[in-house]
Write an enzyme that holds these catalytic residues in place. Structure first.
Site, PDB file in Angstrom:
ATOM      1  N   HIS A  93       0.849  -1.199   0.000  1.00 15.44           N
ATOM      2  CA  HIS A  93       0.000   0.000   0.000  1.00 15.44           C
ATOM      3  C   HIS A  93       0.879   1.242   0.000  1.00 15.44           C
ATOM      4  O   HIS A  93       1.996   1.240   0.534  1.00 15.44           O
ATOM      5  CB  HIS A  93      -0.928  -0.004   1.220  1.00 15.44           C
ATOM      6  CG  HIS A  93      -1.958   1.079   1.142  1.00 15.44           C
ATOM      7  ND1 HIS A  93      -1.713   2.363   1.589  1.00 15.44           N
ATOM      8  CD2 HIS A  93      -3.202   1.093   0.628  1.00 15.44           C
ATOM      9  CE1 HIS A  93      -2.790   3.099   1.358  1.00 15.44           C
ATOM     10  NE2 HIS A  93      -3.705   2.359   0.783  1.00 15.44           N
ATOM     11  N   GLU A 141      -3.677   3.394  -7.236  1.00 14.82           N
ATOM     12  CA  GLU A 141      -4.099   4.529  -6.405  1.00 14.82           C
ATOM     13  C   GLU A 141      -3.080   5.658  -6.512  1.00 14.82           C
ATOM     14  O   GLU A 141      -2.002   5.565  -5.900  1.00 14.82           O
ATOM     15  CB  GLU A 141      -4.158   4.118  -4.921  1.00 14.82           C
ATOM     16  CG  GLU A 141      -5.068   2.971  -4.583  1.00 14.82           C
ATOM     17  CD  GLU A 141      -5.291   2.850  -3.081  1.00 14.82           C
ATOM     18  OE1 GLU A 141      -6.450   2.780  -2.685  1.00 14.82           O
ATOM     19  OE2 GLU A 141      -4.318   2.862  -2.299  1.00 14.82           O
TER      20      GLU A 141
HETATM   21  O1  G3P Z   1      -6.448   1.940   0.403  1.00 14.02           O
HETATM   22  C1  G3P Z   1      -7.405   2.882   0.084  1.00 14.02           C
HETATM   23  C2  G3P Z   1      -6.866   4.217   0.019  1.00 14.02           C
HETATM   24  O2  G3P Z   1      -5.534   4.440   0.073  1.00 14.02           O
HETATM   25  C3  G3P Z   1      -7.704   5.282  -0.524  1.00 14.02           C
HETATM   26  O3  G3P Z   1      -7.969   6.089   0.548  1.00 14.02           O
HETATM   27  O4  G3P Z   1      -9.270   7.658   1.854  1.00 14.02           O
HETATM   28  O5  G3P Z   1      -8.766   8.152  -0.555  1.00 14.02           O
HETATM   29  O6  G3P Z   1     -10.386   6.343   0.036  1.00 14.02           O
HETATM   30  P1  G3P Z   1      -9.150   7.125   0.453  1.00 14.02           P
END
Ligand code: G3P
Length: 222
Positions: A93, A141
């Site tokens: 992550h 992400e």
């Molecule tokens: O692992 C999920 C993450 O990093 C995204 O976080 O708070 O933007 O949904 P968020």
């Protein structure tokens, strides 16, 4: 697990830690039952066992370390996580980056032990490299959007679309997810429209007044 899938990363928010983690997992369980969508909890390691005892949802760890049993103080051992109730894990992550060789090692460990792997990446290029390691899920992400409330599926649709295209060209069995800033039904619908098979998300649900209603809204447009 059937897709689309929702993986809720509990991170270390107070709203998703300890007893709050259990309550959130119960919300996930009932939202999943009501909507028929697979919803996975990724709580802190210390909360896995209790959630496993009191719910029937799939549980992913947030991290596995590239170690074998022995002298590794402070690490996450795959055997213990499985015994506690994890049937998969996030790997690499953005808030817990790993060395490439360790990522490969941990994916091998998950295959050996028969649990699912969700490898996190930050962009299209790293996703291509990650695809060669054949995780079960790959979640792209962009770090700058994490926790921002700005959804990757709407702000950077090309990242989602091209990651799906490139990863599938390398290994069509990998299920591609996206995350960062996702919180509403529109955000998830846009992700699915771009080819993603689910979402990995956190703050939009964890910080909502009613996480259960937010989860139901999240999957309401797919
Ligand atoms: O692992 C999920 C993450 O990093 C995204 O976080 O708070 O933007 O949904 P968020």
């Amino acid at each position: 697990m059937n897709t689309p899938i929702v993986i809720l990363n509990f991170k270390t928010y107070i709203e998703s830690s300890g007893l709050n983690a259990l309550n959130l997992a119960k919300d996930l369980e009932s939202a999943g039952e009501e909507t028929g969508i697979n919803m996975v909890a990724a709580p802190q390691a210390a909360d896995i066992y209790r959630i496993k005892q009191e719910t029937s949802i799939p549980i992913f760890a947030q991290n596995i370390d590239a170690i074998t049993p022995g002298g590794h103080t402070g690490h996450d051992l795959i055997e213990t996580l499985i015994e506690a109730g994890a049937s998969g894990s996030l790997i690499n992550h953005s808030e817990k980056r790993m060395k490439l060789a360790d990522i490969e090692n941990v994916i091998e460990l998950t295959k050996e032990k028969g649990i699912l792997s969700c490898l996190c990446t930050n962009n299209i290029n790293t996703s291509k490299a990650a695809a060669t390691l054949a995780p079960d899920y790959l979640a792209v992400e962009p770090p700058e959007l994490i926790g921002s409330g700005i959804p990757v599926s709407q702000a950077q649709p090309e990242v989602v679309e091209d990651t799906v295209k490139e990863v599938k060209a390398i290994n069509k069995d990998i299920k591609v997810l996206c995350g960062a800033g996702i919180s509403t039904g529109e955000d998830m619908a846009a992700a699915i429209e771009l080819g993603a098979e689910g979402v990995l998300l956190a703050s939009g649900i964890i910080k909502a007044d009613s996480p259960k209603e937010a989860l139901i809204d999240l999957v309401s447009k797919i």
